[in-house]
Design a protein around this motif. Structure first.
Motif, PDB file in Angstrom:
ATOM      1  N   ARG A  48       0.814  -1.216   0.000  1.00  0.00           N
ATOM      2  CA  ARG A  48       0.000   0.000   0.000  1.00  0.00           C
ATOM      3  C   ARG A  48       0.854   1.275   0.000  1.00  0.00           C
ATOM      4  O   ARG A  48       0.578   2.188  -0.772  1.00  0.00           O
ATOM      5  N   LEU A  78       3.559   1.787  -1.333  1.00  0.00           N
ATOM      6  CA  LEU A  78       4.210   1.911  -2.633  1.00  0.00           C
ATOM      7  C   LEU A  78       3.218   2.252  -3.745  1.00  0.00           C
ATOM      8  O   LEU A  78       3.595   2.331  -4.909  1.00  0.00           O
ATOM      9  N   GLY A  79       1.947   2.417  -3.364  1.00  0.00           N
ATOM     10  CA  GLY A  79       0.935   2.760  -4.352  1.00  0.00           C
ATOM     11  C   GLY A  79       0.382   1.577  -5.120  1.00  0.00           C
ATOM     12  O   GLY A  79      -0.311   1.741  -6.102  1.00  0.00           O
ATOM     13  N   ALA A  80       0.677   0.384  -4.655  1.00  0.00           N
ATOM     14  CA  ALA A  80       0.202  -0.815  -5.348  1.00  0.00           C
ATOM     15  C   ALA A  80      -1.160  -1.235  -4.851  1.00  0.00           C
ATOM     16  O   ALA A  80      -1.602  -0.943  -3.805  1.00  0.00           O
TER      17      ALA A  80
END
Length: 96
Positions: A92, A94-96
């Motif tokens: 999360r 890391l923007g994933a």
């Protein structure tokens, strides 16, 4: 087996400490549960292996421990769900 038991114990104690401080995350709790339940299953399997066929006889407590170890990986969220919580917590940020 002793090393795995100690590692699981320390993870549970750390999660409890963080809970008491109010800083525990879902990841902390999921990691402690996953480690403890997977360790229990591994130790139960090894104990059965050491005792051979006698390990599955009702005369020894190993048979019950072995059966209970399987259930522990299901109650309060399966091991797969715990892994999902951990990976989500890691990805999360890391923007994933």
């Amino acid at each position: 087996m002793a090393v795995e038991l100690k590692a699981a114990e320390l993870m549970v104690l750390e999660a409890a400490w963080k809970y008491d401080l109010g800083t525990a995350t879902d990841q902390d709790m999921a990691m402690a549960k996953l480690k403890a339940t997977e360790m229990l299953a591994m130790v139960a399997d090894e104990a059965i292996q050491i005792h051979g066929g006698m390990g599955l006889m009702e005369d020894l407590p190993l048979e019950r421990i072995w059966r209970d170890a399987r259930v522990e990986r299901i109650w309060e969220g399966t091991s797969e769900i715990q892994r999902h919580i951990i990976s989500r917590s890691m990805l999360r940020p890391l923007g994933a």
